[in-house]
Design a protein around this motif. Structure first.
Motif, PDB file in Angstrom:
ATOM      1  N   ARG A  61       0.824  -1.209   0.000  1.00 17.77           N
ATOM      2  CA  ARG A  61       0.000   0.000   0.000  1.00 17.77           C
ATOM      3  C   ARG A  61       0.857   1.257   0.000  1.00 17.77           C
ATOM      4  NH1 ARG A  61      -3.486   1.065   3.900  1.00 17.77           N
ATOM      5  NH2 ARG A  61      -4.436   2.516   2.471  1.00 17.77           N
ATOM      6  N   ALA A  62       2.055   1.199   0.570  1.00 17.48           N
ATOM      7  CA  ALA A  62       2.958   2.361   0.533  1.00 17.48           C
ATOM      8  C   ALA A  62       3.519   2.563  -0.876  1.00 17.48           C
ATOM      9  CB  ALA A  62       4.092   2.160   1.532  1.00 17.48           C
ATOM     10  N   ARG A  63       3.813   1.471  -1.566  1.00 15.14           N
ATOM     11  CA  ARG A  63       4.362   1.566  -2.931  1.00 15.14           C
ATOM     12  C   ARG A  63       3.315   1.960  -3.959  1.00 15.14           C
ATOM     13  NH1 ARG A  63       6.425  -3.244  -1.082  1.00 15.14           N
ATOM     14  NH2 ARG A  63       5.083  -4.481  -2.433  1.00 15.14           N
ATOM     15  N   VAL A  64       2.072   1.577  -3.725  1.00 18.52           N
ATOM     16  CA  VAL A  64       0.996   1.849  -4.684  1.00 18.52           C
ATOM     17  C   VAL A  64      -0.139   2.564  -3.931  1.00 18.52           C
ATOM     18  CG1 VAL A  64      -0.482   0.843  -6.475  1.00 18.52           C
ATOM     19  CG2 VAL A  64       1.623  -0.323  -5.824  1.00 18.52           C
ATOM     20  N   PRO A  65      -0.067   3.897  -3.867  1.00 20.97           N
ATOM     21  CA  PRO A  65      -1.033   4.655  -3.056  1.00 20.97           C
ATOM     22  C   PRO A  65      -2.489   4.482  -3.476  1.00 20.97           C
ATOM     23  CG  PRO A  65       0.789   6.052  -3.765  1.00 20.97           C
ATOM     24  CD  PRO A  65       0.944   4.746  -4.462  1.00 20.97           C
ATOM     25  N   ARG A  66      -2.747   4.135  -4.714  1.00 19.67           N
ATOM     26  CA  ARG A  66      -4.130   3.981  -5.165  1.00 19.67           C
ATOM     27  C   ARG A  66      -4.754   2.648  -4.736  1.00 19.67           C
ATOM     28  NH1 ARG A  66      -5.926   8.243  -7.811  1.00 19.67           N
ATOM     29  NH2 ARG A  66      -4.487   9.490  -9.018  1.00 19.67           N
ATOM     30  N   VAL A  67      -3.989   1.792  -4.065  1.00 15.00           N
ATOM     31  CA  VAL A  67      -4.553   0.586  -3.465  1.00 15.00           C
ATOM     32  C   VAL A  67      -5.126   1.015  -2.119  1.00 15.00           C
ATOM     33  CG1 VAL A  67      -4.048  -1.677  -2.468  1.00 15.00           C
ATOM     34  CG2 VAL A  67      -3.041  -1.037  -4.657  1.00 15.00           C
ATOM     35  N   GLY A  68      -6.433   0.925  -2.008  1.00 14.19           N
ATOM     36  CA  GLY A  68      -7.114   1.413  -0.818  1.00 14.19           C
ATOM     37  C   GLY A  68      -7.270   0.392   0.291  1.00 14.19           C
ATOM     38  N   GLY A  69      -6.949  -0.852   0.030  1.00 11.16           N
ATOM     39  CA  GLY A  69      -7.059  -1.876   1.065  1.00 11.16           C
ATOM     40  C   GLY A  69      -6.441  -3.168   0.565  1.00 11.16           C
ATOM     41  N   ALA A  70      -5.932  -3.957   1.510  1.00 14.36           N
ATOM     42  CA  ALA A  70      -5.300  -5.226   1.172  1.00 14.36           C
ATOM     43  C   ALA A  70      -5.672  -6.259   2.222  1.00 14.36           C
ATOM     44  CB  ALA A  70      -3.786  -5.055   1.092  1.00 14.36           C
ATOM     45  N   LEU A  71      -5.893  -7.476   1.757  1.00 13.88           N
ATOM     46  CA  LEU A  71      -6.302  -8.561   2.637  1.00 13.88           C
ATOM     47  C   LEU A  71      -5.616  -9.844   2.198  1.00 13.88           C
ATOM     48  CD1 LEU A  71      -8.617  -9.730   4.673  1.00 13.88           C
ATOM     49  CD2 LEU A  71      -9.727 -10.344   2.537  1.00 13.88           C
ATOM     50  N   ALA A  72      -5.035 -10.561   3.148  1.00 10.12           N
ATOM     51  CA  ALA A  72      -4.502 -11.897   2.885  1.00 10.12           C
ATOM     52  C   ALA A  72      -5.412 -12.876   3.609  1.00 10.12           C
ATOM     53  CB  ALA A  72      -3.067 -12.015   3.389  1.00 10.12           C
ATOM     54  N   ALA A  73      -5.814 -13.924   2.926  1.00 12.55           N
ATOM     55  CA  ALA A  73      -6.741 -14.896   3.502  1.00 12.55           C
ATOM     56  C   ALA A  73      -6.376 -16.291   3.041  1.00 12.55           C
ATOM     57  CB  ALA A  73      -8.176 -14.566   3.082  1.00 12.55           C
ATOM     58  N   THR A  74      -6.910 -17.281   3.732  1.00 10.33           N
ATOM     59  CA  THR A  74      -6.750 -18.652   3.279  1.00 10.33           C
ATOM     60  C   THR A  74      -7.723 -18.883   2.136  1.00 10.33           C
ATOM     61  OG1 THR A  74      -8.447 -19.581   4.745  1.00 10.33           O
ATOM     62  CG2 THR A  74      -6.190 -19.411   5.632  1.00 10.33           C
ATOM     63  N   VAL A  75      -7.504 -19.922   1.373  1.00  4.68           N
ATOM     64  CA  VAL A  75      -8.421 -20.220   0.274  1.00  4.68           C
ATOM     65  C   VAL A  75      -9.786 -20.647   0.802  1.00  4.68           C
ATOM     66  CG1 VAL A  75      -6.635 -20.768  -1.409  1.00  4.68           C
ATOM     67  CG2 VAL A  75      -7.519 -22.574   0.065  1.00  4.68           C
ATOM     68  N   ASP A  76      -9.870 -20.963   2.104  1.00  2.71           N
ATOM     69  CA  ASP A  76     -11.144 -21.317   2.732  1.00  2.71           C
ATOM     70  C   ASP A  76     -11.914 -20.097   3.219  1.00  2.71           C
ATOM     71  OD1 ASP A  76     -10.451 -23.969   2.375  1.00  2.71           O
ATOM     72  OD2 ASP A  76      -9.551 -24.130   4.363  1.00  2.71           O
ATOM     73  N   GLY A  77     -11.312 -18.904   3.133  1.00  4.35           N
ATOM     74  CA  GLY A  77     -12.004 -17.687   3.521  1.00  4.35           C
ATOM     75  C   GLY A  77     -11.716 -17.198   4.923  1.00  4.35           C
ATOM     76  N   LEU A  78     -10.622 -17.644   5.534  1.00  3.95           N
ATOM     77  CA  LEU A  78     -10.244 -17.157   6.859  1.00  3.95           C
ATOM     78  C   LEU A  78      -9.194 -16.058   6.723  1.00  3.95           C
ATOM     79  CD1 LEU A  78      -9.940 -20.606   8.647  1.00  3.95           C
ATOM     80  CD2 LEU A  78     -11.880 -19.032   8.678  1.00  3.95           C
ATOM     81  N   VAL A  79      -9.350 -14.979   7.469  1.00  4.74           N
ATOM     82  CA  VAL A  79      -8.443 -13.839   7.386  1.00  4.74           C
ATOM     83  C   VAL A  79      -7.092 -14.201   7.998  1.00  4.74           C
ATOM     84  CG1 VAL A  79      -8.047 -11.461   8.112  1.00  4.74           C
ATOM     85  CG2 VAL A  79     -10.344 -12.202   7.485  1.00  4.74           C
ATOM     86  N   LEU A  80      -6.016 -13.974   7.236  1.00  3.09           N
ATOM     87  CA  LEU A  80      -4.654 -14.120   7.760  1.00  3.09           C
ATOM     88  C   LEU A  80      -4.146 -12.777   8.271  1.00  3.09           C
ATOM     89  CD1 LEU A  80      -3.044 -16.338   4.978  1.00  3.09           C
ATOM     90  CD2 LEU A  80      -3.728 -17.050   7.264  1.00  3.09           C
ATOM     91  N   ALA A  81      -4.348 -11.729   7.478  1.00  5.74           N
ATOM     92  CA  ALA A  81      -3.917 -10.377   7.843  1.00  5.74           C
ATOM     93  C   ALA A  81      -4.679  -9.389   6.965  1.00  5.74           C
ATOM     94  CB  ALA A  81      -2.419 -10.219   7.636  1.00  5.74           C
ATOM     95  N   GLU A  82      -4.761  -8.153   7.450  1.00  2.00           N
ATOM     96  CA  GLU A  82      -5.470  -7.117   6.688  1.00  2.00           C
ATOM     97  C   GLU A  82      -4.806  -5.768   6.873  1.00  2.00           C
ATOM     98  OE1 GLU A  82      -9.122  -5.352   8.467  1.00  2.00           O
ATOM     99  OE2 GLU A  82      -9.028  -7.121   9.759  1.00  2.00           O
ATOM    100  N   ASP A  83      -4.938  -4.937   5.872  1.00  2.00           N
ATOM    101  CA  ASP A  83      -4.533  -3.537   5.947  1.00  2.00           C
ATOM    102  C   ASP A  83      -5.593  -2.747   5.198  1.00  2.00           C
ATOM    103  OD1 ASP A  83      -3.135  -1.215   6.462  1.00  2.00           O
ATOM    104  OD2 ASP A  83      -1.806  -1.449   4.745  1.00  2.00           O
ATOM    105  N   ILE A  84      -6.697  -2.514   5.886  1.00  2.00           N
ATOM    106  CA  ILE A  84      -7.820  -1.777   5.321  1.00  2.00           C
ATOM    107  C   ILE A  84      -8.036  -0.551   6.201  1.00  2.00           C
ATOM    108  CG2 ILE A  84     -10.259  -1.847   4.682  1.00  2.00           C
ATOM    109  CD1 ILE A  84      -9.977  -4.905   4.434  1.00  2.00           C
TER     110      ILE A  84
END
Length: 169
Positions: A15-38
């Motif tokens: 998000r620091a390198r690409v300011p137009r990205v307003g949110g980022a989420l890492a999740a498992t393929v099953d839909g569980l949140v690993l980490a977020e930056d929203i």
């Protein structure tokens, strides 16, 4: 998960390198949140919640996997949704995780893909490293085998068990 701090760092770096990205989420393929930056929502906008976004990502992945299979396009790599107000991009992050990015309408899509793919690769390595170290631990001892007769034989009336016959009553 031990990789969570590293994954959060990757999301913030992207998000620091690409300011137009307003949110980022890492999740498992099953839909569980690993980490977020929203970040918090700006005036007049609604902030997407991480858990529902992860669940929707898993649902979209299911469709993307099926589409890839049906059209014989190989392994899933990415999914891009272009809406009136921006983009939702999802990238494979190894076999067990995905990266979902929320971007403005005015983003350079090539840059989005470049940074998204790189970050997804690093997240895949972080998550894979934790999975490999967890798999390397010795498994707990298995319980002793059941030495009793099979369940169907145990349920037979006593006289049939003594005679050694099987059959219906």
């Amino acid at each position: 998960m031990a990789a969570e701090a590293g994954v959060v760092e990757e999301l913030r770096g992207l998000r620091a390198r690409v300011p137009r990205v307003g949110g980022a989420l890492a999740a498992t393929v099953d839909g569980l949140v690993l980490a977020e930056d929203i970040p918090p929502a700006q005036a007049g906008q609604r902030q997407p919640e991480a858990e529902p976004l992860a669940a929707l990502t898993a649902a979209a992945l299911g469709l993307a996997f099926r589409m890839n299979e049906a059209t014989e396009r190989g392994a899933f790599r990415e999914l891009l949704i272009h809406g009136e107000l921006g983009y939702v991009a999802t990238y494979a992050a190894g076999p067990a995780a995905v990266l979902t990015l929320l971007a403005d309408e005015n983003i350079n899509v090539g840059r989005l893909h470049l940074e998204g793919r790189r970050t997804a690769g690093r997240i895949g390595e972080l998550v894979g490293h934790v999975q490999r170290s967890t798999a390397a631990r010795p498994a707990p001892e298995a319980p002793p085998p059941d030495r009793r007769p099979p369940l169907e034989r145990r349920r037979q009336p006593l006289e049939r068990r003594r005679r050694g016959t099987q059959g219906s009553e």
